[in-house]
Design a protein around this motif. Structure first.
Motif, PDB file in Angstrom:
ATOM      1  N   ASP A 269       0.795  -1.329   0.107  1.00 21.69           N
ATOM      2  CA  ASP A 269       0.003   0.029  -0.095  1.00 21.69           C
ATOM      3  C   ASP A 269       0.873   1.420   0.108  1.00 21.69           C
ATOM      4  O   ASP A 269       0.354   2.490  -0.084  1.00 21.69           O
ATOM      5  N   ARG A 270       2.127   1.002   0.428  1.00 25.48           N
ATOM      6  CA  ARG A 270       3.129   2.248   0.238  1.00 25.48           C
ATOM      7  C   ARG A 270       4.252   2.024  -0.808  1.00 25.48           C
ATOM      8  O   ARG A 270       5.556   2.214  -0.468  1.00 25.48           O
ATOM      9  N   PHE A 271       3.876   1.489  -2.034  1.00 24.02           N
ATOM     10  CA  PHE A 271       4.861   0.953  -3.123  1.00 24.02           C
ATOM     11  C   PHE A 271       4.297   1.528  -4.216  1.00 24.02           C
ATOM     12  O   PHE A 271       3.169   1.361  -4.637  1.00 24.02           O
ATOM     13  N   ARG A 272       5.468   1.840  -5.256  1.00 20.68           N
ATOM     14  CA  ARG A 272       4.862   2.341  -6.488  1.00 20.68           C
ATOM     15  C   ARG A 272       6.304   2.013  -7.397  1.00 20.68           C
ATOM     16  O   ARG A 272       7.264   1.933  -6.882  1.00 20.68           O
ATOM     17  N   PHE A 273       6.073   2.025  -8.819  1.00 19.31           N
ATOM     18  CA  PHE A 273       7.010   2.273  -9.924  1.00 19.31           C
ATOM     19  C   PHE A 273       6.745   3.710 -10.541  1.00 19.31           C
ATOM     20  O   PHE A 273       5.739   3.818 -11.153  1.00 19.31           O
ATOM     21  N   ARG A 274       7.920   4.405 -10.340  1.00 20.33           N
ATOM     22  CA  ARG A 274       7.913   5.953 -10.886  1.00 20.33           C
ATOM     23  C   ARG A 274       8.911   5.665 -12.092  1.00 20.33           C
ATOM     24  O   ARG A 274       9.947   5.566 -12.045  1.00 20.33           O
ATOM     25  N   GLN A 275       8.298   6.301 -13.180  1.00 21.37           N
ATOM     26  CA  GLN A 275       9.133   6.399 -14.478  1.00 21.37           C
ATOM     27  C   GLN A 275      10.024   7.829 -14.451  1.00 21.37           C
ATOM     28  O   GLN A 275       9.489   8.765 -13.891  1.00 21.37           O
ATOM     29  N   HIS A 276      11.163   7.536 -14.896  1.00 19.52           N
ATOM     30  CA  HIS A 276      12.236   8.816 -14.588  1.00 19.52           C
ATOM     31  C   HIS A 276      11.567   9.735 -15.857  1.00 19.52           C
ATOM     32  O   HIS A 276      11.366   9.480 -16.803  1.00 19.52           O
ATOM     33  N   LEU A 277      11.952  11.169 -15.235  1.00 17.31           N
ATOM     34  CA  LEU A 277      11.458  12.193 -15.881  1.00 17.31           C
ATOM     35  C   LEU A 277      12.661  12.295 -17.178  1.00 17.31           C
ATOM     36  O   LEU A 277      13.908  11.910 -16.851  1.00 17.31           O
ATOM     37  N   PRO A 278      12.360  12.837 -18.384  1.00 12.91           N
ATOM     38  CA  PRO A 278      13.406  12.951 -19.349  1.00 12.91           C
ATOM     39  C   PRO A 278      14.664  13.490 -18.983  1.00 12.91           C
ATOM     40  O   PRO A 278      15.976  13.086 -19.357  1.00 12.91           O
ATOM     41  N   GLY A 279      14.656  14.808 -18.111  1.00  9.46           N
ATOM     42  CA  GLY A 279      15.828  15.080 -17.666  1.00  9.46           C
ATOM     43  C   GLY A 279      16.850  14.177 -16.373  1.00  9.46           C
ATOM     44  O   GLY A 279      17.788  14.729 -16.038  1.00  9.46           O
ATOM     45  N   GLU A 280      16.042  13.415 -16.020  1.00  7.03           N
ATOM     46  CA  GLU A 280      16.541  12.655 -14.728  1.00  7.03           C
ATOM     47  C   GLU A 280      17.370  11.436 -15.224  1.00  7.03           C
ATOM     48  O   GLU A 280      17.946  10.728 -14.262  1.00  7.03           O
ATOM     49  N   LEU A 281      17.140  10.905 -16.598  1.00 12.35           N
ATOM     50  CA  LEU A 281      17.600   9.633 -17.000  1.00 12.35           C
ATOM     51  C   LEU A 281      19.061   9.795 -16.839  1.00 12.35           C
ATOM     52  O   LEU A 281      19.860  10.958 -17.228  1.00 12.35           O
ATOM     53  N   ALA A 282      19.736   8.685 -16.260  1.00 15.92           N
ATOM     54  CA  ALA A 282      21.152   8.566 -16.400  1.00 15.92           C
ATOM     55  C   ALA A 282      21.753   8.693 -17.924  1.00 15.92           C
ATOM     56  O   ALA A 282      20.888   8.254 -18.623  1.00 15.92           O
ATOM     57  N   HIS A 283      22.876   8.820 -18.110  1.00 12.02           N
ATOM     58  CA  HIS A 283      23.380   8.797 -19.276  1.00 12.02           C
ATOM     59  C   HIS A 283      23.629   7.760 -20.038  1.00 12.02           C
ATOM     60  O   HIS A 283      23.485   7.725 -21.349  1.00 12.02           O
ATOM     61  N   TYR A 284      23.365   6.545 -19.615  1.00 12.78           N
ATOM     62  CA  TYR A 284      23.287   5.285 -20.195  1.00 12.78           C
ATOM     63  C   TYR A 284      22.019   4.857 -20.423  1.00 12.78           C
ATOM     64  O   TYR A 284      21.954   3.680 -21.191  1.00 12.78           O
ATOM     65  N   ALA A 285      20.762   5.280 -19.919  1.00  8.63           N
ATOM     66  CA  ALA A 285      19.583   4.764 -19.896  1.00  8.63           C
ATOM     67  C   ALA A 285      18.832   5.550 -20.814  1.00  8.63           C
ATOM     68  O   ALA A 285      18.722   6.780 -21.423  1.00  8.63           O
ATOM     69  N   SER A 286      17.962   4.484 -21.751  1.00 10.21           N
ATOM     70  CA  SER A 286      16.965   5.166 -22.528  1.00 10.21           C
ATOM     71  C   SER A 286      15.431   5.055 -22.008  1.00 10.21           C
ATOM     72  O   SER A 286      14.623   5.877 -22.281  1.00 10.21           O
ATOM     73  N   ASP A 287      15.136   4.510 -20.902  1.00  8.38           N
ATOM     74  CA  ASP A 287      14.193   4.497 -20.087  1.00  8.38           C
ATOM     75  C   ASP A 287      14.450   4.042 -18.489  1.00  8.38           C
ATOM     76  O   ASP A 287      15.333   2.917 -18.654  1.00  8.38           O
TER      77      ASP A 287
END
Length: 576
Positions: A289-307
């Protein structure tokens, strides 16, 4: 962290600041006896889920890594946090944290540094330590890696690894052989990472030394994905970019199939590992009940990640990142393929040989040498790359290539360009990587916070840690009702026998039986066994359940097997 849980962590030996006898250093913690056991059990359940059950391999690579690895991976240039320094007291702070702690901005980490400077000025923010104004102070990137020297003297430059991932990427040429060059395959690692955090805080949540559990799953992006039917019934609480940008807290609850069909999650492997991750977090005790999956915002992505999607748990009103499930594409292996002296591709055989047209060049070096001197070899390589990428570039009388920002023009007749048919039995590909990366300490912290409870038993307030039996530091407490008339001796022998059977056991004969129960409840021990007068006569003991405080009598014979079944969830206490 609540004061009650912080006090419990110190008093009962879950974790405490390291080197306190010498004043301590922020960002370093020691796990005490209870915490070390809890952490170890959490790690073992992770191995069970992501190594054993998935059929993956596990390695253990060094924590010290030579500089060229991180130059190739991009960490030397891009592994930064935002730093702002107080002009009065000289203390350094995470600029994005200063903004988040004192404004309504929630994701300042994804905001460019120039805009963070503007936010500091707009809100007239001050130093958290001394109160001096931070307006006008530059916000700069600070590389988080600890630097070291390998060998005596000046030696070779190296770094303490900020993640375990690069150890798996650099060893890929050998690991692919162990996997018989068959994709997909996964390589896991549980180990220590180091990040020189600007302002470590919140106990185990932001430290400078920590344990990570990471899986690098190597896949052919053009092949079939995972069997999603295995996780078809898992419902994912997703917080996608669109919902975040709308300033809402609207989550979408979708199965992996639904998330893919509706375009919320882009990749099948990402959807699969989100489902497996949710199952694991629930298994170790995170409150769903206190858990979620949050998608990274475009400016938040690490240099190696597409998503990337972060598994987050709510603790004390804040959302805590527990894991990142990232699509790293072929970024890492392509970088190492370019910089290292080894092969980071995998040969994928076709079902049937294929005839293909292939463009090649055979440049006249007798022309390129005199014309371009020391750049001739680089020009020849650029021609080969261009032929593979765009054969139409050779249709004109001259061909233009770029080397280190400078253009070179070569007569087409001097390039040796031709298109020929070839028969191929397969292709060499650079695999793509999907990475579930977990912070073990953060998981431990969140489980403690979510499972710490207070209730009332026999008119007294009870502190209880409702840990799943599988991860609890101790499985069973063994007590004599009193240490006399043979009860103590019998209980001590029983404790020894249960330990020999592989169970985590504590023995306690100090104080009244109620107090002993309370001590075990507080550290999460799920079961207690008491030897009493009746048991001396008929070979039984009293078995008590932590959560309900219910008790039942069971036979001494087979007790170890029964406790193991209770711990592993094969039987419930109610069934007894």
């Amino acid at each position: 962290m609540s004061e009650e849980l912080s006090e419990l962590a110190r008093r009962r030996g879950f974790f405490f600041q390291a080197n306190e006898a010498y004043g301590g250093v922020a960002g370093f913690y020691t796990y005490g006896p209870e915490g070390a056991a809890l952490k170890r059990n959490v790690e073992e359940t992770w191995r069970d889920r992501f190594v054993t059950r998935e059929g993956n391999m596990e390695i253990d690579s060094p924590t010290v890594t030579p500089e060229p690895v991180f130059r190739a991976s991009g960490h030397l240039d891009d592994f930064d946090d935002m730093l702002v320094e107080c002009p009065e007291c000289g203390e350094s702070h995470r600029a994005d944290h200063v903004v988040e702690d004192n404004t309504d901005v929630e994701d300042a980490e994804s905001v460019p540094t120039g805009e963070v400077e503007d936010l500091i000025a707009e809100h007239d923010l001050v130093c958290p330590d001394c109160g001096a104004s931070l307006v006008g102070q530059p916000v700069e990137g600070f590389n988080l890696m600890f630097e070291t020297t390998i060998g005596p003297g000046s030696g070779q430059a190296g770094f303490l690894r900020p993640e375990t991932a690069q150890g798996m990427f650099t060893e890929f040429p050998r690991l692919k052989e162990y996997a018989r060059n068959q994709l997909p395959f996964g390589v896991a690692q549980v180990g220590t990472g180091y990040r020189n955090e600007i302002s470590p805080r919140n106990a185990l949540l932001r430290t400078r030394e920590f344990t990570m559990a990471e899986l690098e799953h190597f896949v052919d992006p053009e092949s079939e994905g995972p069997d999603l039917d295995r996780v078809a019934d898992v419902e994912l609480p997703l917080y996608p970019v669109e919902a975040q940008q709308a300033d809402g807290e609207e989550y979408v609850h979708l199965t992996p199939h639904e998330a893919l069909d509706e375009g919320v999650v882009a990749g099948e492997w990402v959807a699969y590992f989100l489902a497996r991750s949710k199952q694991w977090f629930e298994r170790v005790g995170v409150d769903m009940d206190r858990f979620r999956f949050r998608q990274h915002l475009p400016g938040e992505l690490a240099h190696y990640a597409s998503d990337c999607w972060d598994a987050e748990g709510e603790v004390g009103g804040d959302w805590v990142e527990l894991e990142g499930v990232a699509s790293r594409t072929d970024y890492d292996l392509s970088k190492h393929e370019k910089h290292a002296d080894d092969n980071f591709t995998v040969f994928q055989a076709y079902d049937e040989p294929k005839t293909v047209e292939r463009a090649t060049v055979d440049p006249e070096m007798s022309y390129l040498g005199p014309e371009f001197g020391g750049d001739a070899a680089d020009v020849a390589d650029a021609l080969a790359d261009l032929a593979a990428r765009d054969r139409s570039a050779f249709d004109d009388d001259t061909v233009t290539v770029e080397v280190d920002g400078e253009e070179y023009m070569i007569p087409a007749e001097k390039t040796g360009f031709e298109v020929a048919e070839e028969t191929e039995s397969g292709r060499h590909i650079v695999p793509h990587v999907v990475e579930p990366a977990f912070g073990v300490g953060r998981a431990v912290y969140t489980v403690l916070a979510h499972r710490y409870d207070t209730d009332e038993v026999d008119g007294e307030t009870r502190d209880v840690l409702r840990l799943p039996a599988e991860v609890a530091p101790t499985t069973v407490g063994v007590f004599p009702l009193m240490d006399k008339d043979g009860m103590g001796e019998t209980a001590r022998d029983l404790a020894a026998d249960l330990r020999e059977a592989g169970l985590a056991v504590t023995y306690d004969d100090s104080g009244n039986i109620g107090r002993r129960y309370r001590r075990q409840d507080e550290v999460g021990t799920p079961y207690c066994v008491t030897v009493d007068y009746e048991g001396l006569e008929d070979g039984t003991v009293t078995l008590r359940d932590r959560d309900t405080t219910d008790q039942t009598r069971v036979e001494l014979d087979g007790l170890a097997e029964l406790l193991g079944s209770l711990r592993d969830g094969e039987v419930s206490f109610e069934e007894l």
